[in-house]
Scaffold this active site. Structure first.
Site, short mmCIF file in Angstrom:
data_model
loop_
_atom_site.label_atom_id
_atom_site.label_comp_id
_atom_site.label_asym_id
_atom_site.label_seq_id
_atom_site.Cartn_x
_atom_site.Cartn_y
_atom_site.Cartn_z
N SER A 1 29.43 -9.72 29.10
CA SER A 1 29.86 -10.78 29.99
C SER A 1 31.18 -11.36 29.47
O SER A 1 32.13 -10.61 29.24
CB SER A 1 28.75 -11.83 30.11
OG SER A 1 28.91 -12.59 31.28
N HIS B 1 21.24 -9.52 33.77
CA HIS B 1 22.58 -9.54 33.17
C HIS B 1 22.48 -9.39 31.65
O HIS B 1 21.77 -10.14 30.99
CB HIS B 1 23.23 -10.88 33.55
CG HIS B 1 24.66 -11.01 33.16
ND1 HIS B 1 25.57 -9.98 33.26
CD2 HIS B 1 25.34 -12.07 32.64
CE1 HIS B 1 26.76 -10.40 32.84
NE2 HIS B 1 26.65 -11.66 32.47
#
Ligand SMILES: *[C@@H]1O[C@H](CO)[C@@H](O)[C@H](O)[C@H]1NC(C)=O
Ligand SMILES: *[C@@H]1O[C@H](CO)[C@@H](O)[C@H](O)[C@H]1NC(C)=O
Ligand SMILES: *[C@@H]1O[C@H](CO)[C@@H](O)[C@H](O)[C@H]1NC(C)=O
Ligand SMILES: *[C@@H]1O[C@H](CO)[C@@H](O)[C@H](O)[C@H]1NC(C)=O
Ligand SMILES: *[C@@H]1O[C@H](CO)[C@@H](O)[C@H](O)[C@H]1NC(C)=O
Ligand SMILES: *[C@@H]1O[C@H](CO)[C@@H](O)[C@H](O)[C@H]1NC(C)=O
Ligand SMILES: *[C@@H]1O[C@H](CO)[C@@H](O)[C@H](O)[C@H]1NC(C)=O
Ligand SMILES: *[C@@H]1O[C@H](CO)[C@@H](O)[C@H](O)[C@H]1NC(C)=O
Ligand SMILES: *[C@@H]1O[C@H](CO)[C@@H](O)[C@H](O)[C@H]1NC(C)=O
Length: 396
Positions: free
Chosen positions: A207, A341
């Site tokens: 990320s 994620h």
């Protein structure tokens, strides 16, 4: 007890000379006339219009692109410090850097592998590891969020890096971390007792930290393998393609949003927030700075915010740079949906990642011809030929 401690302790200290500046390329202007380009800019044309025809010229174009990224998006990457020393206490490697009368120290945590032979290859993980690492590869955790703080816009110029370079440094948080990676490698080079093979290093993060892992790989030639995971805009997505996705009503992070969210880019990037067509580069060229070294992009198309379509197109365009250099298979993309994620879907993606570890860290033959998404991705705005509307030379 003290004796026992001392036996596991090793100290090393050297004064590092400033490395000579790259002087075999013509001087490149940092300020260029900004042109409106709705496609991804041509990696193979210098700012003065000359074409890149050889691998040697690509090295000069690469220097030019690095300057442009520093000037317009990421801020200046300082050279090595005047003095650097390192001390190892068990798994804790403490690095001390001094320059212009200021001194900082920071520590990284080295976990040696359970099998294999020293010196070990290693993965430098930003703020912790979110991918598997082979049992014969070490892990080095770099606490990037303390080195260049990344909470929100108030984090501008906050963190250990800025304690050294002053609070007027132009480096963004991502560039600060890239400088830190350079110092970790310097420290490992002068600390053989850390048992790390500095020719076999990878860098990874997920990320926001994946954005940083890409920048660290792009600006540190001593990194053999770069592994940005679900990095999105500011990472493996291209600003222009993400803007096109948003115009297509796909809710994706864009330059316009990112400049107000955090300090991942330098303040000089603000001028492009609503006009990414004026950028003299895009992120296919940031990915291309890693070439010919290993690069595997790990994505997750369930998170529209990351711009998986943008990353797909952007990495596809970067692959053309690798192709021009004759090393198409040194860049890969593996995108598997249906997981949260930064969770790594072992069953499907482990073989992809292992192939890159084998080839770039472990000297094992491996097939790294990996470029796919499950489910398949089709660009909804333009196609690769639209975005990469330039000729790909065969560089001699
Ligand atoms: C090494 O680390 C141990 C454990 O954290 C600590 O007790 C010791 O003081 C450290 N030694 C030095 C020389 O810093
Ligand atoms: C690592 O060593 C440094 C310097 O001695 C110390 O400040 C730091 O707390 C240590 N870190 C850990 C996690 O032990
Ligand atoms: C390093 O990481 C390992 C594994 O997470 C942990 O057990 C150890 O305490 C850490 N050491 C330091 C010095 O932070
Ligand atoms: C930073 O810039 C400001 C404004 O130009 C200046 O007043 C200040 O002295 C500078 N600080 C440092 C540490 O260079
Ligand atoms: C995006 O949404 C707006 C508002 O609903 C609409 O007017 C526009 O036509 C949509 N654009 C596309 C490309 O679908
Ligand atoms: C981008 O445009 C929006 C809407 O006009 C404006 O609010 C914002 O300030 C602009 N951003 C920058 C960084 O100029
Ligand atoms: C660039 O050109 C496009 C297409 O003509 C236009 O829509 C866009 O507004 C222009 N961008 C800038 C920053 O001038
Ligand atoms: C994702 O999970 C759903 C529900 O389990 C399933 O129907 C779908 O086929 C999966 N898709 C992929 C790409 O694995
Ligand atoms: C997905 O892409 C692969 C090649 O990348 C192709 O072989 C396959 O047929 C595609 N599947 C679908 C459903 O389009």
């Amino acid at each position: 007890m003290l004796v026992g401690l001392v036996s596991t302790l090793s100290l090393a200290s050297v004064a590092l000379a400033l490395s000579p500046s790259y002087n075999s390329c013509p001087a490149q202007p940092r300020n260029v006339a900004l042109k409106n380009n709705t496609h991804l800019p041509d990696p193979f044309t210098f700012e003065d219009g000359q074409k890149v025809k050889t691998k040697q010229q690509w090295q000069c174009r690469r220097e030019e692109l690095k300057s442009l990224f520093e000037e317009y998006e990421l801020g200046t990457l300082p050279g090595p410090p005047e003095h650097l020393s390192a001390s190892l206490n068990a798994s804790n490697l403490t690095i001390t850097a001094a320059t212009n009368g200021a001194t900082i120290s920071f520590s990284v945590n080295i976990t040696l592998p359970t099998t294999g032979k020293a010196p070990f290859p290693a993965v430098i993980a930003f703020d912790g590891l979110s991918i598997p690492v082979p049992s014969n590869v070490a892990t080095i955790v770099f606490a990037v969020s303390a080195f260049g703080v990344q909470n929100d816009p108030s984090s501008r110029d906050v963190g250990t890096f800025y304690d050294l370079f002053g609070h007027n440094a132009t480096a963004s948080a991502l560039m600060a971390w890239a400088w830190g990676v350079g110092r970790i490698i310097d420290a490992l080079e002068i600390t053989p007792s850390a048992k790390i093979n500095t020719k076999k290093l990878a860098v990874t993060g997920c990320s926001r930290n994946g954005k940083g892992a890409l920048v660290a790989g792009a600006f540190n030639d001593r990194i053999a393998l770069t592994i940005p995971q679900e990095s999105g805009s500011g990472g493996t997505s291209c600003w222009r393609i993400s803007d096109a996705m948003l115009r297509d009503n796909q809710s994706t992070q864009t330059a316009s949003e990112i400049v107000g969210e955090n300090v991942w880019e330098s303040l000089s990037f603000d001028q492009f927030a609503n006009d990414t067509d004026l950028l003299p580069f895009d992120h296919h060229e940031l990915l291309g700075l890693v070439a010919p070294r290993g690069l595997i992009v790990i994505d997750n198309s369930d998170y529209l915010w990351l711009g998986p379509e943008s990353s797909w197109g952007c990495t596809g365009a970067a692959r053309l740079i690798y192709s021009a250099l004759g090393v198409t298979d040194n860049i890969g993309l593996s995108n598997v949906a249906n997981h949260s994620h930064c969770a790594f879907p072992m069953a499907r993606e482990l073989p992809d990642l292992m192939a890159f570890y084998d080839k770039f860290l472990l000297n094992q033959p491996a097939n790294t011809d990996i470029f796919y998404a499950v489910p398949n991705i089709t660009l909804t705005v333009g196609d690769l030929a639209y975005w990469a509307n330039w000729k790909v030379p065969k560089l001699s």
